[in-house]
Design a protein around this motif. Structure first.
Motif, PDB file in Angstrom:
ATOM      1  N   GLN A 190      76.127  75.232  48.275  1.00 43.19           N
ATOM      2  CA  GLN A 190      76.575  73.766  48.353  1.00 43.19           C
ATOM      3  C   GLN A 190      77.615  73.607  49.264  1.00 43.19           C
ATOM      4  O   GLN A 190      78.794  72.692  48.942  1.00 43.19           O
ATOM      5  CB  GLN A 190      76.666  73.527  46.854  1.00 43.19           C
ATOM      6  N   ARG A 191      77.550  73.770  50.403  1.00 42.15           N
ATOM      7  CA  ARG A 191      78.536  73.659  51.576  1.00 42.15           C
ATOM      8  C   ARG A 191      78.448  72.260  52.432  1.00 42.15           C
ATOM      9  O   ARG A 191      79.332  71.962  52.969  1.00 42.15           O
ATOM     10  CB  ARG A 191      78.934  74.969  52.373  1.00 42.15           C
ATOM     11  N   HIS A 192      77.412  71.714  51.922  1.00 43.22           N
ATOM     12  CA  HIS A 192      76.910  70.434  52.621  1.00 43.22           C
ATOM     13  C   HIS A 192      76.511  69.747  51.626  1.00 43.22           C
ATOM     14  O   HIS A 192      75.810  69.808  50.725  1.00 43.22           O
ATOM     15  CB  HIS A 192      75.779  70.615  53.607  1.00 43.22           C
ATOM     16  N   ALA A 193      76.830  68.167  51.933  1.00 41.56           N
ATOM     17  CA  ALA A 193      76.471  67.139  51.045  1.00 41.56           C
ATOM     18  C   ALA A 193      75.658  66.020  51.966  1.00 41.56           C
ATOM     19  O   ALA A 193      76.131  65.808  53.016  1.00 41.56           O
ATOM     20  CB  ALA A 193      77.539  66.519  50.346  1.00 41.56           C
ATOM     21  N   ILE A 194      74.799  65.430  51.584  1.00 40.94           N
ATOM     22  CA  ILE A 194      73.946  64.362  52.100  1.00 40.94           C
ATOM     23  C   ILE A 194      74.002  63.333  51.372  1.00 40.94           C
ATOM     24  O   ILE A 194      73.713  63.187  50.208  1.00 40.94           O
ATOM     25  CB  ILE A 194      72.374  65.062  52.231  1.00 40.94           C
ATOM     26  N   VAL A 195      74.072  62.249  52.060  1.00 38.25           N
ATOM     27  CA  VAL A 195      74.087  60.640  51.556  1.00 38.25           C
ATOM     28  C   VAL A 195      73.604  59.802  52.626  1.00 38.25           C
ATOM     29  O   VAL A 195      73.741  59.835  53.710  1.00 38.25           O
ATOM     30  CB  VAL A 195      75.318  60.220  51.303  1.00 38.25           C
ATOM     31  N   HIS A 196      72.443  59.058  51.857  1.00 42.61           N
ATOM     32  CA  HIS A 196      71.876  57.947  52.709  1.00 42.61           C
ATOM     33  C   HIS A 196      71.697  56.736  52.191  1.00 42.61           C
ATOM     34  O   HIS A 196      71.525  56.697  50.948  1.00 42.61           O
ATOM     35  CB  HIS A 196      70.381  58.328  53.380  1.00 42.61           C
TER      36      HIS A 196
END
Length: 120
Positions: A60-66
């Motif tokens: 979980q070193r990256h988070a994505i939001v769109h």
């Protein structure tokens, strides 16, 4: 209208002030796209699982939001671009990047002419 959907990684939920983001987002849509405040509706969808590149998703070193904004047709490309840039700036302000890299994107699309709504 507008119909707004925010898809995001669950891992970022503790760092994402969704309420403040929604209020600020609605203000932007009113100011930039001439929407009515009472017409602004936002749905947040939290994803249990997201993956980035070849990394182990468990880290979980990256988070994505769109963010997708559906508006009635008639806005210029310039208005749409101004709105998406403003949305990205709002995300920077309302997501605390605590231990992850945020990958944010936004788009404005025209609602199909078949769009109808019901309130009741």
């Amino acid at each position: 209208m507008p119909q707004i959907t925010v898809d995001h990684s669950g891992a970022m939920s503790p760092s994402f002030d969704r309420g403040a983001f929604a209020r600020a987002l609605h203000t932007l849509v009113v100011e930039i796209a001439a929407a009515k405040p009472e017409a602004c509706k936002t749905l947040f969808r939290e994803a249990d699982f997201t993956a980035f590149g070849y990394e182990d998703p468990a880290e979980q070193r990256h988070a994505i939001v769109h963010v997708t904004l559906g508006l009635l047709a008639g806005r210029t490309d310039e208005t749409k671009a101004k709105l998406t840039e403003a949305v990205l700036e709002l995300l920077r302000e309302h997501v605390a990047g605590d231990g992850f890299v945020l990958h944010a994107s936004a788009e404005v699309r025209d609602l199909d002419p078949s769009y109808r709504k019901y309130e009741g």
